[in-house]
Scaffold this motif. Structure first.
Motif, PDB file in Angstrom:
ATOM      1  N   LEU A   8       0.830  -1.209   0.000  1.00  0.00           N
ATOM      2  CA  LEU A   8       0.000   0.000   0.000  1.00  0.00           C
ATOM      3  C   LEU A   8       0.863   1.258   0.000  1.00  0.00           C
ATOM      4  O   LEU A   8       0.574   2.230  -0.717  1.00  0.00           O
ATOM      5  CB  LEU A   8      -0.924  -0.005   1.219  1.00  0.00           C
ATOM      6  N   ALA A   9       1.929   1.252   0.811  1.00  0.00           N
ATOM      7  CA  ALA A   9       2.839   2.404   0.838  1.00  0.00           C
ATOM      8  C   ALA A   9       3.481   2.623  -0.530  1.00  0.00           C
ATOM      9  O   ALA A   9       3.615   3.758  -1.012  1.00  0.00           O
ATOM     10  CB  ALA A   9       3.918   2.188   1.897  1.00  0.00           C
ATOM     11  N   ILE A  23       2.184   1.803  -3.404  1.00  0.00           N
ATOM     12  CA  ILE A  23       1.148   2.303  -4.317  1.00  0.00           C
ATOM     13  C   ILE A  23       0.946   3.804  -4.134  1.00  0.00           C
ATOM     14  O   ILE A  23       0.833   4.560  -5.102  1.00  0.00           O
ATOM     15  CB  ILE A  23      -0.167   1.540  -4.090  1.00  0.00           C
ATOM     16  N   VAL A  24       0.924   4.251  -2.878  1.00  0.00           N
ATOM     17  CA  VAL A  24       0.744   5.689  -2.598  1.00  0.00           C
ATOM     18  C   VAL A  24       1.904   6.498  -3.184  1.00  0.00           C
ATOM     19  O   VAL A  24       1.710   7.535  -3.833  1.00  0.00           O
ATOM     20  CB  VAL A  24       0.617   5.929  -1.085  1.00  0.00           C
ATOM     21  N   LEU A  25       3.135   6.011  -2.949  1.00  0.00           N
ATOM     22  CA  LEU A  25       4.307   6.712  -3.481  1.00  0.00           C
ATOM     23  C   LEU A  25       4.293   6.719  -5.005  1.00  0.00           C
ATOM     24  O   LEU A  25       4.631   7.724  -5.644  1.00  0.00           O
ATOM     25  CB  LEU A  25       5.584   6.047  -2.969  1.00  0.00           C
ATOM     26  N   ALA A  67       1.698   6.652  -6.906  1.00  0.00           N
ATOM     27  CA  ALA A  67       0.686   7.608  -7.355  1.00  0.00           C
ATOM     28  C   ALA A  67       1.251   9.030  -7.378  1.00  0.00           C
ATOM     29  O   ALA A  67       0.963   9.815  -8.297  1.00  0.00           O
ATOM     30  CB  ALA A  67      -0.539   7.535  -6.447  1.00  0.00           C
ATOM     31  N   LEU A  68       2.080   9.364  -6.377  1.00  0.00           N
ATOM     32  CA  LEU A  68       2.725  10.683  -6.368  1.00  0.00           C
ATOM     33  C   LEU A  68       3.649  10.854  -7.566  1.00  0.00           C
ATOM     34  O   LEU A  68       3.684  11.912  -8.209  1.00  0.00           O
ATOM     35  CB  LEU A  68       3.520  10.862  -5.069  1.00  0.00           C
TER      36      LEU A  68
END
Length: 560
Positions: A383-384, A386-388, A390-391
């Motif tokens: 999940l971490a 994926i978030v990075l 996305a940035l």
């Protein structure tokens, strides 16, 4: 002058001959490694499923053998499976036998009454060690013995060093692929190739060093011990495994590619040399998934391919960004950038699309369920990531907009800042990836959690100097196993000098019963207790962390 002109083709032919011989030598190393590769079945990150005698069981007479069964096939780590008798002596006799997922340990059938300790360390098919311990009793429980043999615990320094080596390997890959790709297809003829060539040679060196370091570290990582606890037999075992074969193949392919890269760094190369380089690079990409989780997934053929695509796309995208930030946006003029950036933008879009597709497929295979995505360390790390990611996509979209508006060539400073932002975030993504490949896949971790007995009790207790994780299994009247884990306030393992525990049932008039505890690691202790009745048991724990620091915590445990 004529003679000099005539000699040049001969010298060029000699260089090509040496290049081909060098490439052939590297491929020969690769072929030998493949021929020596062991044939092993694909399986997952193993977990202990059952044992006979069962953990915490009390049997009437000493068994002639102990059997432990894992979720998948495992390999032996020399002298890391032991059975300790109540008096602290070795109760196992001879070498354990491995048959797929079942390990059989011969033991002394005339053993004394009391509690026996079984400790194990094995290697799962994805190259990761699996270790643990449990007890069983003959006749009646007694104070659990202590295993005084060589340590089976994972050395945290070695574990972190493995992650660093994998990170360096990823960095080396993108530093090699980026310059090679840009020099072959996008580099302006008027610009010197010396800088990109140096960067690519640095990437090649990092790849080789990382591969050698991983081979070295795999010995203490699987066997236990420090950075230099490496023996010839241990190193031989690693080289003879699938993990070792994959790394030897990688080194052979790098050696072959090195001879073909030199002409590329000097000037444009022909299609044949470029095609051979592309084939060598594609083959090398497969050595990463073949040495890790993808080869041991439920669908290994799919996992290996998508992981290689994922890794190759990352190398093309990030390697190209490095070339843009370090060289092209600083040295190329506006006319050259007008020609280069639209092509690069299309390449980057394709690479990112491949990254997303391959990452999605691999995530579905390794995570398996939505619950595992949030309940496991692997899922949370994913999940971490994926978030990075996305940035990064957001910044990349801004860069692509500049290219589409034809303003990037005229504003290289804005473009360069956007590229540097992408690289900064992806440096963190690579760190998360290096940790992910060393983490138990969510599909396995969640299966292990799902197999927990319904009566299992777990809680975390806090004191001013530590937090204590308490696990009681099965939290029912009769024999129970207790596990205690101590952590610091910032959630790091807390070394403990002395453990004490009692259990009482005031409603039934049962006074505190002392629970014998066996320290398994600096912060982990286990014990066995027979709870004679159901009810709200009061468990009391006193943990001493230094000569003067100790604290007591209590928990109320519902026992059925």
């Amino acid at each position: 002058m004529t003679a000099a002109v005539r000699r040049r083709p001969v010298a060029g032919a000699d260089r090509r001959r040496v290049t081909r011989l060098g490439a052939a030598a590297g491929l020969l190393v690769t072929l030998v490694a493949l021929l020596l590769a062991p044939a092993t079945p694909a399986s997952a990150h193993a977990v202990l499923v059952s044992s006979s005698p069962a953990a915490s069981a009390v049997v009437p007479s000493a068994p002639a053998e102990v059997m432990i069964t894992f979720s998948e096939g495992v390999r032996k780590v020399p002298d890391k499976i032991r059975v300790i008798a109540p008096d602290g002596s070795r109760a196992d006799r001879g070498e354990p036998t491995f048959k797929g997922a079942v390990v059989t340990i011969p033991v002394d059938p005339s053993g004394a009454r009391g509690t026996y300790l079984v400790s194990y360390r094995v290697i799962s098919a994805d190259s990761h060690p699996v270790s643990g311990a449990f007890t069983y009793s003959v006749g009646a429980p007694s104070t659990p013995p202590t295993d005084t043999g060589t340590d089976t615990r994972a050395n945290p320094v070695v574990g972190n060093a493995v992650k660093v080596a994998k990170y360096l390997g990823y960095a080396g890959l993108l530093l090699l692929v980026g310059p090679a790709l840009v020099l072959a297809a996008l580099w302006p003829r008027r610009l010197s190739r010396r800088g990109p060539a140096r960067l690519a040679w640095s990437g090649l060196g990092l790849l080789a060093v990382a591969a050698l370091a991983e081979l070295w570290l795999q010995v203490p990582y699987t066997n236990g011990g420090g950075l230099f606890d490496v023996s010839g037999s241990g190193f031989g075992d690693v080289l003879g495994s699938t993990y070792g074969t994959a790394h030897l193949v990688r080194l052979g392919l790098l050696a072959a590619a090195a001879f073909l890269l030199r002409p590329l760094f000097a000037g444009p190369v022909g299609r044949t040399d470029g095609l051979i380089l592309a084939i060598l690079g594609g083959a090398a990409l497969f050595t990463w998934p073949l040495a890790g989780h993808p080869a041991a997934s439920p669908a290994p053929a799919v996992s290996v391919v998508v992981d290689a695509v994922h890794l190759g796309s990352m190398a093309v995208w990030l390697g190209g960004l490095v070339m843009l930030a370090v060289f092209l946006l600083r040295r190329a003029d506006e006319r050259e950038l007008d020609a280069i950036l639209p092509i690069w933008s299309r390449w980057a879009a394709l690479a990112v699309a491949a990254l997303l597709l391959a990452g999605t497929v691999q995530g579905l295979i390794e995570v398996a369920t939505p619950k595992a995505l949030v309940d496991t360390t692997y899922g949370r790390l994913l999940l971490a990531k994926i978030v990075l990611f996305a940035l990064v996509i957001g910044v990349a979209a801004y860069s692509r907009a500049l290219v589409r508006r034809r303003t990037a060539a005229g504003r290289p400073g804005s473009m360069r800042r956007a590229v540097l932002a992408e690289l900064a975030i992806t440096a963190v993504v690579l760190g998360v990836s290096a940790t992910l490949v060393q983490t138990t896949p969510a599909r396995t971790a969640s299966a292990d959690v799902a197999g927990t007995p319904a009566g299992y009790f777990s809680t975390t207790l806090s004191s001013p100097i530590y937090s204590l994780q308490v696990e009681l299994d099965p939290a029912e009247a009769g024999n129970n196993s207790l596990h205690l884990y101590a952590y610091t306030k910032d959630n790091r393992p807390q070394p403990v000098q002395e453990w004490k525990a009692t259990a009482a049932l005031p409603s039934a008039g049962i006074e505190p019963i002392t629970i014998p505890l066996l320290p398994l690691t600096d912060n982990h202790a286990t014990g066995e207790i027979s709870l004679p009745a159901a009810g709200q048991w009061q468990l009391r724990f006193t943990v001493r962390t230094s000569d003067i620091d100790q604290a007591t915590v209590t928990a109320t445990v519902p026992v059925k």
